[in-house]
Design an enzyme around this catalytic site. Structure first.
Site, short mmCIF file in Angstrom:
data_model
loop_
_atom_site.label_atom_id
_atom_site.label_comp_id
_atom_site.label_asym_id
_atom_site.label_seq_id
_atom_site.Cartn_x
_atom_site.Cartn_y
_atom_site.Cartn_z
N ARG A 196 -17.77 -10.69 -12.35
CA ARG A 196 -17.41 -9.87 -13.35
C ARG A 196 -17.53 -8.60 -12.41
NH1 ARG A 196 -15.28 -13.23 -13.69
NH2 ARG A 196 -14.64 -14.55 -16.36
N SER A 273 -12.78 -9.97 -23.35
CA SER A 273 -14.32 -10.25 -23.83
C SER A 273 -16.03 -9.66 -23.69
CB SER A 273 -15.17 -11.13 -22.55
OG SER A 273 -14.14 -12.34 -22.14
N GLU A 380 -18.82 -5.52 -20.61
CA GLU A 380 -17.95 -6.28 -19.06
C GLU A 380 -17.43 -5.05 -18.94
OE1 GLU A 380 -16.30 -9.87 -19.03
OE2 GLU A 380 -14.43 -8.78 -18.48
#
Ligand SMILES: Cc1cc2nc3c(=O)[nH]c(=O)nc-3n(C[C@H](O)[C@H](O)[C@H](O)COP(=O)(O)OP(=O)(O)OC[C@H]3O[C@@H](n4cnc5c(N)ncnc54)[C@H](O)[C@@H]3O)c2cc1C
Length: 388
Positions: A196, A273, A380
Site C-alpha cells: 500500500r 479500508s 491508508e
C-alpha cells in the site's frame, strides 16, 4: 495590476489559474467542493479546480502551478482521500485523460503464448479498464475488480485486493517528474512499490500520466492466492481460473462487504479500508497474543490471523478493531460517522459527517486498538489539510 490581469465576475482570482484556462484541454469547475469529488463525501472548497483532459494539459497545469509555488492536489477519483472542511489553500488538478490502447492483435500474442500490454490514460476509471480487459478475454486484472478510482492512482499505493497487487501486473508508468520537469516512461523499480505504498504516496514526486499493464491473452486469471476467493471458485490456492468468473466472484464478495461504490448504500461512502494491516516485528508477536489472551481468552489468541510479511508479521487490522470492542456500525446508528455495518475496517459517512467527525472516529479506533493490544494502526488514505 493591468486591466488584462483583472478577473471578470466568474473568473478565478489567481492569475496563474486564469492563464491555464487558455491551455487546450484545461477547463475550470468553479464551485466544486471536495465533498462532491471524494467517496467519503467530505472536504471543503479549493482555490480552484482544473479539469485536465489530456496528459499534456496535466503537465502544463502542474508545471505552471509548481513554478508559481501554488499548493497542488492531484486528484483522480477521490476514493483514497480524507480532506479538511472549509476553504482549502490549494488548486486541484483533476487528471482526466482517458486514452486506451492494446498492443498488437491478441490472436498473435496468444498463439505465441506471450503477454500483451494495455496502455491506459491515468484518468480512466480503473474498474472500467478491468471490465474491458476481461470482456476482451484478457487475464491479469480480474482480482482487482471493483476498486474505485482512476488508473493513474493504482501505482500510487500499489492497490491490491484478493491476493493480487498492481505490482504483479505493472509493466511501465509514464510520469511527469515534478523535480526534473521530465515526461518519461519508467519501469516499476523506479516506484519502489511495497504494501500500500510507493515513492508517489503522500509525496509531490511525480504525476502519473499513463500506465501499462501486462495481460495474458488466454483469458486465464492470475494465480488465485486468497483462500476465501479460491473457496468460492472451487479451485486450489495457486491455480488459475477463468478471468470473467473471477471478476464476477470478486464483485460479489466485495459487494457483501460494502466495498463497491453505491450511491444508495452509506456503507460505501468511505475511503475503503481505513487502516492498513499492521506489520509488527516477529519478537513482538508473543506479547500481542498474550494481550489478546488476557482480554479474550486463549481461543481467540490462538486464532488471531498472523502472516509472514516483509519486515515481520502482518496482522489483520479488521480483526483487531473488532476484538478491541469496535463492532460493525460503531459507535451508534445516530452517529454521522461510523464503522460500516458490513466491515469494521471502513469508516463511513452516513450523510452529514464532517472531516472532524471522521477524524474523531479514526482516533477513537486507533487509540482503542493500541490500548487493548499494543498494536499501532496506520491510516491508508492520504490526508489533505488535516491529520489523525
Ligand atoms: C469502497 C472502496 C473500496 C476500496 N477498495 C480498495 C482495495 O480493495 N484495495 C486498495 O488498494 N484500495 C482500495 N480503495 C482505495 C482507493 O480506491 C484506491 O487507493 C484508488 O487507487 C484511489 O484512486 P483515486 O483515483 O480515487 O485516487 P485519489 O483518491 O483521487 O487520490 C489518492 C492519492 O493518489 C494521488 N493521485 C491520484 N491520481 C494521481 C496521479 N495520476 N498521479 C499521481 N498521484 C495521483 C492523489 O494526489 C492522492 O494523494 C477503496 C476505496 C473505496 C472507497
Amino acid at each position: 495590476m493591468t486591466s488584462a490581469d483583472t478577473p471578470g465576475p466568474a473568473e478565478p482570482a489567481d492569475p496563474v489559474v486564469r492563464a491555464l484556462l487558455d491551455v487546450d484541454g484545461i477547463s475550470a469547475a468553479p464551485d466544486a467542493t471536495l465533498a462532491e469529488l471524494t467517496t467519503l463525501r467530505i472536504g471543503g472548497r479549493p482555490r480552484a479546480l482544473l479539469e485536465c483532459a489530456t496528459a499534456e494539459a496535466v503537465i502544463a497545469a502542474v508545471r505552471e502551478l509548481d513554478a508559481a509555488q501554488r499548493p497542488v492536489l492531484v486528484l483522480g477519483g477521490g476514493s483514497n482521500l480524507v480532506v479538511a472542511g472549509g476553504d482549502l489553500d490549494l488548486v486541484v488538478v483533476a487528471v482526466r485523460n482517458q486514452d486506451l490502447q492494446y498492443s498488437d492483435a491478441a490472436g498473435d500474442a496468444a498463439a505465441a503464448g506471450e503477454h500483451l500490454i494495455v496502455r491506459a490514460g491515468a484518468g480512466l476509471n480503473w474498474d472500467d479498464l478491468v471490465a474491458d480487459t476481461v470482456e476482451r478475454g484478457y487475464g491479469g486484472l480480474e482480482c482487482l475488480s471493483g476498486i474505485p478510482g482512476s488508473v493513474g492512482a493504482t501505482p500510487v499505493q500499489n492497490v491490491g485486493a484478493y491476493g493480487v497487487e498492481v505490482a504483479q501486473v505493472l509493466h511501465r508508468v509514464r510520469w511527469y517528474d515534478r523535480a526534473t520537469g521530465r515526461d518519461e516512461w519508467v519501469t516499476p523499480d523506479a516506484l519502489e512499490l511495497a504494501y500500500r505504498t510507493s515513492v508517489l504516496k503522500s509525496t509531490d514526486r511525480a504525476v502519473v500520466l499513463e500506465v501499462e499493464f501486462r495481460l495474458t491473452p488466454a483469458g486465464r486469471s492470475e494465480p488465485i492466492r486468497y483462500a476465501e476467493l479460491a473457496g468460492r471458485l472451487g479451485v486450489e490456492p495457486g491455480e488459475r481460473a477463468d478471468a470473467a468468473t473471477v471478476r464476477r466472484t470478486v464483485l460479489e464478495l466485495r459487494r457483501g462487504k460494502g466495498m463497491v461504490l453505491d450511491d444508495d448504500d452509506n456503507d460505501t461512502w468511505s475511503a475503503g479500508s481505513f487502516f492498513t494491516n499492521p506489520v509488527i516485528r516477529d519478537e513482538v508477536l508473543p506479547e500481542v497474543r498474550n494481550r489478546v489472551a488476557k482480554k479474550l481468552g486463549d481461543g481467540p489468541a490462538g486464532q488471531m490471523p498472523a502472516f509472514a510479511a516483509p519486515g515481520g508479521t502482518k496482522l489483520s487490522a479488521g480483526w483487531l478493531i473488532e476484538r478491541a470492542g469496535f463492532g460493525k456500525g460503531y459507535p451508534s446508528s445516530s452517529s454521522p460517522a461510523r464503522l460500516s455495518t458490513k466491515h469494521t475496517l471502513a469508516l463511513t459517512n452516513r450523510g452529514a459527517a464532517t472531516a472532524d467527525d471522521v477524524i474523531a472516529l479514526a482516533r477513537d479506533v486507533r487509540d482503542g486498538v493500541r490500548e487493548a493490544f499494543g498494536v499501532e494502526l496506520h491510516p491508508e488514505p492520504v490526508w489533505i489539510g488535516c491529520s489523525i
